[in-house]
Design an enzyme around this catalytic site. Structure first.
Site, PDB file in Angstrom:
ATOM      1  CG  ASP A 170     -13.689   6.019  -1.623  1.00  0.00           C
ATOM      2  OD1 ASP A 170     -13.665   5.906  -0.377  1.00  0.00           O
ATOM      3  OD2 ASP A 170     -12.653   6.027  -2.321  1.00  0.00           O
ATOM      4  CG  HIS A 212      -8.267  -0.176  -3.223  1.00  0.00           C
ATOM      5  ND1 HIS A 212      -7.508  -1.246  -2.806  1.00  0.00           N
ATOM      6  CD2 HIS A 212      -8.959   0.231  -2.123  1.00  0.00           C
ATOM      7  CE1 HIS A 212      -7.727  -1.456  -1.512  1.00  0.00           C
ATOM      8  NE2 HIS A 212      -8.598  -0.576  -1.072  1.00  0.00           N
ATOM      9  NE  ARG A 251     -10.354  -5.434   0.101  1.00  0.00           N
ATOM     10  CZ  ARG A 251      -9.569  -4.444   0.541  1.00  0.00           C
ATOM     11  NH1 ARG A 251     -10.092  -3.345   1.040  1.00  0.00           N
ATOM     12  NH2 ARG A 251      -8.243  -4.520   0.432  1.00  0.00           N
ATOM     13  CD  GLN A 303     -12.915  -1.924  -1.440  1.00  0.00           C
ATOM     14  OE1 GLN A 303     -12.151  -1.783  -0.501  1.00  0.00           O
ATOM     15  NE2 GLN A 303     -14.115  -2.468  -1.306  1.00  0.00           N
ATOM     16  NE  ARG A 355      -3.896   0.495   1.872  1.00  0.00           N
ATOM     17  CZ  ARG A 355      -5.137   0.557   2.351  1.00  0.00           C
ATOM     18  NH1 ARG A 355      -5.411   1.334   3.370  1.00  0.00           N
ATOM     19  NH2 ARG A 355      -6.102  -0.156   1.817  1.00  0.00           N
ATOM     20  CB  CYS A 379     -14.164   0.990  -0.555  1.00  0.00           C
ATOM     21  SG  CYS A 379     -13.781   2.731  -0.360  1.00  0.00           S
TER      22      CYS A 379
END
Ligand code: CP
Ligand code: NVA
Length: 317
Positions: free
Chosen positions: A223, A128, A290, A131, A101, A262
């Site tokens: 988001d 991402h 996830r 996700q 990340r 998310c």
């Protein structure tokens, strides 16, 4: 060897990855004995905070019988006295896979270039993919036929939208995104998504009108308006008037619409409590997925034997 930097890196296999994840999640008879990562260590580097990604990778790797190592940037040499490239070469000598990340997407690209083991992007400023895998898995669980789903994304044209759009274009779902002017998704991503949509038949539409996006949608997705790394841009939130997911906006959606996010959510900014806590909200199923989606991705990228054994057992082809 394959890396996962954006979800279209696994475009061809994406639906199988989703099916594998759904099957594994529900297969309580076989899953407890399935430990294909026994003896393997997977390292996860974090330059930014994380709840879902960190915990779902750690628990998921454990479920596969592997050993997860979480490497916080403040605790390792990366960024202080060591380059991304050297870090990749060193970690490749110990680990079977690396998740990363980071802030700038170029860093995860560089890590992958120098790594001799699969690298998984665990969120960059541009993508991402983990996700999106969980998102499309969740939508498939709820609707079954991904080709007949209409997704509306309302908010910032960011990393989460980029991979949601690419994922929808791969599986044939329609997606309309509504962003304020100046916050549209990156053009190169839209171009890539349009190419994928040509094959799958999905319709992709961008607008600056949230009501247009949400009208008759089966899924309403948002988001945060200000992402990690944009703390200096906190004022941008003022440009998102009218883009909050609230009862009035979702009244335009299909009666049985589902709300997705998310997470983490900034309640009161991009979504109201009334929508987050409504019966239409599936945000916690999405968060759980996830882990299942990443178990599938890890198996696909790191262990052919794991992937094939389980796919064969499930008759997934
Ligand atoms: N959705 C997501 O990536 O959450 P975290 O930042 O908690 O990992
Ligand atoms: N767009 C958000 C997603 C967080 C999971 C961010 O990058 O901060």
């Amino acid at each position: 060897m394959r890396h996962l930097l954006a979800i279209d890196d696994v475009a061809e296999e994406f639906e199988s990855i989703i099916d594998w994840a759904i099957a594994f999640k529900h297969d309580s008879d076989v899953a407890p004995d399935f430990k294909p990562f026994d003896g393997l260590s997977i390292g996860s580097i974090y330059e930014k905070p994380s709840t879902r990604t960190r915990v779902s990778f750690e628990v998921g790797i454990n479920k596969l019988g592997g050993h997860p190592l979480t490497l916080l940037k403040g605790d390792i040499q990366l960024g202080k006295s060591e380059t991304v490239g050297d870090t990749a070469q060193v970690l490749s000598r110990y680990l079977a896979g690396i998740t990363y990340r980071c802030f700038g997407h170029a860093d995860v690209v560089q890590l992958a270039e120098h790594s001799t083991v699969p690298v998984i992007n665990a969120l960059s400023d541009k993508h991402h993919p983990c996700q999106a895998a969980a998102d499309l898995m969740t939508i498939k669980e709820k609707f079954d036929d991904l080709g007949s789903v209409k997704i509306a994304y309302v908010g910032d044209g960011n990393n989460v939208l980029h991979d949601l759009m690419l994922g929808a274009a791969i599986v044939g779902s329609d997606i309309t995104w509504a962003t304020p002017e100046g916050y549209e998704p990156d053009e190169d991503i839209v171009t890539r998504a349009l190419e994928l949509a040509e094959k799958s038949g999905s319709t992709l539409t961008g607008t600056n009108d949230p009501v247009e996006a949400v009208t008759d949608a089966n899924v309403v997705y948002t988001d945060v308006f200000v992402s990690m790394g944009e703390e200096g841009l906190a004022d941008k939130i003022g440009d998102f008037d009218g883009f909050q997911i609230n009862d009035e906006l979702v009244s335009h959606a299909d009666d049985e619409y589902l709300f997705m996010h998310c997470l983490p959510a900034h309640r009161g900014d991009e979504v109201t409590d009334s929508v987050m806590d409504s019966e239409n909200s599936i945000v916690f199923d999405q968060a759980e997925n996830r882990m299942w989606a990443q178990i599938s991705l890890l198996s696909f990228l790191i262990s052919d034997a794991a992937w094939e054994t389980y796919a064969e057992f499930l008759e997934l082809g």
